[in-house]
Design an enzyme around this catalytic site. Sequence first.
Site, PDB file in Angstrom:
ATOM      1  N   HIS A  18      63.830 -54.605  39.200  1.00 18.21           N
ATOM      2  CA  HIS A  18      64.714 -55.612  39.809  1.00 18.21           C
ATOM      3  C   HIS A  18      64.205 -57.026  39.509  1.00 18.21           C
ATOM      4  CE1 HIS A  18      65.358 -52.220  42.922  1.00 18.21           C
ATOM      5  NE2 HIS A  18      66.459 -52.276  42.210  1.00 18.21           N
ATOM      6  N   LYS A  42      73.408 -45.981  58.368  1.00 21.93           N
ATOM      7  CA  LYS A  42      72.572 -45.161  57.481  1.00 21.93           C
ATOM      8  C   LYS A  42      71.128 -45.589  57.611  1.00 21.93           C
ATOM      9  CE  LYS A  42      75.091 -43.833  53.309  1.00 21.93           C
ATOM     10  NZ  LYS A  42      75.200 -44.295  51.920  1.00 21.93           N
ATOM     11  N   ARG A  91      69.950 -49.225  32.934  1.00 19.77           N
ATOM     12  CA  ARG A  91      68.818 -48.485  32.381  1.00 19.77           C
ATOM     13  C   ARG A  91      69.282 -47.415  31.398  1.00 19.77           C
ATOM     14  NH1 ARG A  91      66.811 -47.498  38.377  1.00 19.77           N
ATOM     15  NH2 ARG A  91      69.075 -47.550  38.435  1.00 19.77           N
ATOM     16  N   SER A 129      64.001 -47.074  42.649  1.00 18.38           N
ATOM     17  CA  SER A 129      63.501 -47.171  44.025  1.00 18.38           C
ATOM     18  C   SER A 129      63.229 -45.797  44.641  1.00 18.38           C
ATOM     19  CB  SER A 129      64.505 -47.926  44.898  1.00 18.38           C
ATOM     20  OG  SER A 129      64.628 -49.247  44.452  1.00 18.38           O
TER      21      SER A 129
END
Length: 159
Positions: A18, A42, A91, A129
Site C-alpha cells: 500500500h 463486521k 498485483r 493484508s
Amino acid sequence: MERVAIFPGSFDPFTVGHESIVKRAIPLFDKIIIMIGYNSNKRSFFPVEKRETWIREVFKNEPKISVECHEGLTVDFCKKVNARYILRGLRTSADFEFERAIAQVNKMMHPQIESVFLLTMPEHTPVNSTIVRDIILHGGDASKFLPAALNMEDFKLKK
Ligand code: ADP
C-alpha cells in the site's frame, strides 16, 4: 481544478505494498486521501482508530497525504471530498478482474470519476493484508511487510 484522488481500502493492516502505491502516486495528484473503509457490523483484526494512527505516522511528513475513515460507498466519499480519481493497486490478473468490476460499477454510479491503477512493484506482488495478519496472529516477524516508519512492537500480539 485540484486533482484529488482517494486511495480506498481496509488496510487491516497497511502494508509496504500500500505504501509503495501511495508514494508512487504522489507526483500524479495534488492531494491523496487514504480512505479507510470500515463496516461497523463486521469485525476487523485491527481497530479502525489504530489503522488510522499508523497510516498517519507513515505519511506524517507528506503534506499531500491525508487519512480519513468512511463507512459506506466509496463513490459517496468521493462526492463528499470532491475527489475525481480513485487510486488502486494491481498485483495479479485476479486483482484486475476484481478491480475492473468495481471500477466499472463506480463509473456507472458516478460518471465523473476515473479509476487509476498502478502496477505493484515485483517484490510486493505476494504481499497482502490477509497473509500479514496471519503472520502477526501466529507470532511471526511481519516487519518485512510493514512500513519501516512503524513501531514493530505494536504488531506483537500479547499472549
Ligand atoms: P480491500 O479492502 O479493497 O481489499 P486492501 O487494503 O486489500 O483493500 O487494498 C487496497 C488497495 O491496495 C487495492 O487496490 C489493492 O489491490 C492494493 N494493494 C494491496 N496490496 C498491494 C500490494 N502488495 N501491491 C500493490 N497494491 C496492493
